[in-house]
Scaffold this motif. Sequence first.
Motif, PDB file in Angstrom:
ATOM      1  N   GLU A 136      48.351 104.149  50.471  1.00 40.94           N
ATOM      2  CA  GLU A 136      49.048 103.091  51.194  1.00 40.94           C
ATOM      3  C   GLU A 136      48.110 101.925  51.464  1.00 40.94           C
ATOM      4  N   ALA A 137      46.845 102.214  51.775  1.00 39.47           N
ATOM      5  CA  ALA A 137      45.876 101.143  52.005  1.00 39.47           C
ATOM      6  C   ALA A 137      45.674 100.309  50.742  1.00 39.47           C
ATOM      7  N   TYR A 138      45.569 100.975  49.584  1.00 41.26           N
ATOM      8  CA  TYR A 138      45.383 100.243  48.330  1.00 41.26           C
ATOM      9  C   TYR A 138      46.592  99.365  48.027  1.00 41.26           C
ATOM     10  N   ARG A 139      47.769  99.928  48.218  1.00 38.93           N
ATOM     11  CA  ARG A 139      49.003  99.175  47.919  1.00 38.93           C
ATOM     12  C   ARG A 139      49.104  97.925  48.786  1.00 38.93           C
ATOM     13  N   GLN A 140      48.799  98.062  50.066  1.00 41.11           N
ATOM     14  CA  GLN A 140      48.912  96.921  50.965  1.00 41.11           C
ATOM     15  C   GLN A 140      47.771  95.924  50.776  1.00 41.11           C
ATOM     16  N   THR A 141      46.625  96.387  50.289  1.00 41.33           N
ATOM     17  CA  THR A 141      45.540  95.462  49.951  1.00 41.33           C
ATOM     18  C   THR A 141      45.988  94.504  48.854  1.00 41.33           C
ATOM     19  N   ARG A 142      46.625  95.034  47.827  1.00 41.45           N
ATOM     20  CA  ARG A 142      47.108  94.199  46.730  1.00 41.45           C
ATOM     21  C   ARG A 142      48.250  93.309  47.185  1.00 41.45           C
ATOM     22  N   ARG A 143      49.135  93.837  48.007  1.00 40.30           N
ATOM     23  CA  ARG A 143      50.247  93.027  48.514  1.00 40.30           C
ATOM     24  C   ARG A 143      49.734  91.865  49.356  1.00 40.30           C
ATOM     25  N   LEU A 144      48.704  92.119  50.174  1.00 36.70           N
ATOM     26  CA  LEU A 144      48.136  91.074  51.015  1.00 36.70           C
ATOM     27  C   LEU A 144      47.569  89.940  50.163  1.00 36.70           C
ATOM     28  N   HIS A 145      46.982  90.295  49.038  1.00 39.26           N
ATOM     29  CA  HIS A 145      46.421  89.289  48.140  1.00 39.26           C
ATOM     30  C   HIS A 145      47.531  88.489  47.459  1.00 39.26           C
ATOM     31  N   ARG A 146      48.518  89.196  46.933  1.00 39.97           N
ATOM     32  CA  ARG A 146      49.569  88.520  46.172  1.00 39.97           C
ATOM     33  C   ARG A 146      50.513  87.712  47.058  1.00 39.97           C
ATOM     34  N   ALA A 147      50.849  88.248  48.213  1.00 38.09           N
ATOM     35  CA  ALA A 147      51.838  87.594  49.077  1.00 38.09           C
ATOM     36  C   ALA A 147      51.231  86.549  49.998  1.00 38.09           C
ATOM     37  N   ASN A 148      49.960  86.753  50.381  1.00 37.11           N
ATOM     38  CA  ASN A 148      49.355  85.874  51.380  1.00 37.11           C
ATOM     39  C   ASN A 148      48.082  85.188  50.911  1.00 37.11           C
ATOM     40  N   GLY A 149      47.623  85.517  49.707  1.00 31.73           N
ATOM     41  CA  GLY A 149      46.406  84.895  49.197  1.00 31.73           C
ATOM     42  C   GLY A 149      45.161  85.314  49.930  1.00 31.73           C
ATOM     43  N   LEU A 150      45.200  86.451  50.617  1.00 30.08           N
ATOM     44  CA  LEU A 150      44.050  86.931  51.387  1.00 30.08           C
ATOM     45  C   LEU A 150      43.353  88.028  50.595  1.00 30.08           C
ATOM     46  N   PHE A 151      42.093  87.789  50.254  1.00 30.82           N
ATOM     47  CA  PHE A 151      41.324  88.658  49.367  1.00 30.82           C
ATOM     48  C   PHE A 151      40.456  89.590  50.221  1.00 30.82           C
ATOM     49  N   HIS A 152      41.047  90.724  50.578  1.00 33.10           N
ATOM     50  CA  HIS A 152      40.368  91.680  51.447  1.00 33.10           C
ATOM     51  C   HIS A 152      40.247  93.025  50.760  1.00 33.10           C
ATOM     52  N   GLY A 153      39.509  93.937  51.404  1.00 34.88           N
ATOM     53  CA  GLY A 153      39.326  95.281  50.894  1.00 34.88           C
ATOM     54  C   GLY A 153      40.292  96.259  51.524  1.00 34.88           C
ATOM     55  N   PRO A 154      40.191  97.553  51.156  1.00 34.66           N
ATOM     56  CA  PRO A 154      41.176  98.539  51.603  1.00 34.66           C
ATOM     57  C   PRO A 154      41.116  98.877  53.091  1.00 34.66           C
ATOM     58  N   THR A 155      39.998  98.594  53.768  1.00 35.29           N
ATOM     59  CA  THR A 155      39.996  98.763  55.222  1.00 35.29           C
ATOM     60  C   THR A 155      41.019  97.823  55.842  1.00 35.29           C
ATOM     61  N   SER A 156      41.028  96.587  55.361  1.00 29.72           N
ATOM     62  CA  SER A 156      42.041  95.633  55.809  1.00 29.72           C
ATOM     63  C   SER A 156      43.419  96.047  55.335  1.00 29.72           C
ATOM     64  N   GLY A 157      43.499  96.615  54.126  1.00 32.33           N
ATOM     65  CA  GLY A 157      44.789  97.072  53.617  1.00 32.33           C
ATOM     66  C   GLY A 157      45.401  98.140  54.502  1.00 32.33           C
ATOM     67  N   ALA A 158      44.580  99.075  54.971  1.00 36.98           N
ATOM     68  CA  ALA A 158      45.077 100.112  55.880  1.00 36.98           C
ATOM     69  C   ALA A 158      45.584  99.485  57.171  1.00 36.98           C
ATOM     70  N   ALA A 159      44.826  98.524  57.696  1.00 37.90           N
ATOM     71  CA  ALA A 159      45.225  97.874  58.951  1.00 37.90           C
ATOM     72  C   ALA A 159      46.528  97.105  58.793  1.00 37.90           C
ATOM     73  N   VAL A 160      46.685  96.387  57.687  1.00 36.37           N
ATOM     74  CA  VAL A 160      47.895  95.581  57.513  1.00 36.37           C
ATOM     75  C   VAL A 160      49.095  96.468  57.186  1.00 36.37           C
ATOM     76  N   ALA A 161      48.865  97.632  56.559  1.00 32.62           N
ATOM     77  CA  ALA A 161      49.967  98.575  56.347  1.00 32.62           C
ATOM     78  C   ALA A 161      50.566  98.992  57.683  1.00 32.62           C
ATOM     79  N   VAL A 162      49.696  99.364  58.607  1.00 27.83           N
ATOM     80  CA  VAL A 162      50.158  99.759  59.940  1.00 27.83           C
ATOM     81  C   VAL A 162      50.766  98.569  60.669  1.00 27.83           C
ATOM     82  N   ALA A 163      50.132  97.408  60.547  1.00 26.31           N
ATOM     83  CA  ALA A 163      50.603  96.230  61.279  1.00 26.31           C
ATOM     84  C   ALA A 163      51.992  95.795  60.825  1.00 26.31           C
ATOM     85  N   ARG A 164      52.241  95.808  59.512  1.00 28.62           N
ATOM     86  CA  ARG A 164      53.566  95.409  59.023  1.00 28.62           C
ATOM     87  C   ARG A 164      54.635  96.400  59.508  1.00 28.62           C
TER      88      ARG A 164
END
Length: 337
Positions: free
Chosen positions: A232-260
């Motif tokens: 889930e962290a990997y999936r949201q990391t890629r979504r964050l990049h494609r949808a928001n232009g934010l180039f982050h790693g999977p720690t951020s991906g895990a956080a944004v998965a929970v946040a969304r």
Amino acid sequence: MDAATADLLPHVVRLGPDLWGASFKLMKMVPAHHIVNTALETGEIGPDTVVVESTSGTYGLALAVKAALIGRRLVLVTDPAMDDRLCRRVADLGATVEMCRTPSALGEYQTVRLARLAKVRERFPDHFWPRQYDNPLNPASYSIVAEHLHRRLGAVDALIGPVGSGGSMCGTAAGLRLHHPGLRAVGVDTPGSVLFGQPDQVRELRGLGNSVLPGILDHTSFDEVHWCPAGEAYRQTRRLHRANGLFHGPTSGAAVAVARWWSARNPGVRAVVMLPDQGDRYLDTVYDDSWLDADPVRRADGEPREVNRPAGESSWTWMRWNRRRLSDVAAPPGPRP
């Protein structure tokens, strides 16, 4: 605010109707800057003092930047999670890297790193150990982040973010609660981490979670805890990049998965998610479709399931922590580092 302090602060980016991201270039510069500057002021770091630390990621990079700026030698004890690119970067900044390549019998590296660090400290009697896991200056340093978020957004109702040492979430939540005591703090951990009472296991997802219990982690800061799996962290990391232009790693991906997920279920609640890590280290992994496709676990996703106690499962689970101590929920996993 001086220019050096301003450079530490995150960009605040809107991610949804009631959700904002605190997007850091290098979040660990916040505690590295504060801890080292305080040690210079108190005399703990003198002209010949060697800075030493155990780290597997961006805290090491932050210390390498800071050590280069103040002209001090730095020795970092690390493990294979610090990839070759990052090792080369900190070495170019002048740091010495001591690599621990063999894990403990439990498959983790942190206790191994701490044992190696003890030997490094013996070699350099004049040393300074920032002690990222136990130093109260770590969470205290995030007061500037809390003030920044308050100035930009006014009252923040919820703070969501990954937990490793606990410094960023505990410190930022404490600062925001000075303005809004009702702020809800949602911690993001990962399966296999001991931080919130799960058994210690090998973790696919690095950059959050822990195999030891940091002294600065205040469990009573948290209203909810999520254990987010790697897929889930990997999936949201890629979504964050494609949808928001934010180039982050999977720690951020895990956080944004929970946040969304959390924000969608709490409409009208102004929430901020902490996005601490950049994506450069993950170009050959998380940002590579062939790497993701090589293991079905890396493409897995799913909805979180609520539990009443830390479950120790590999799937996404969450629980209402309700600002309790760890001992009120689960037995602490042994001594602190």
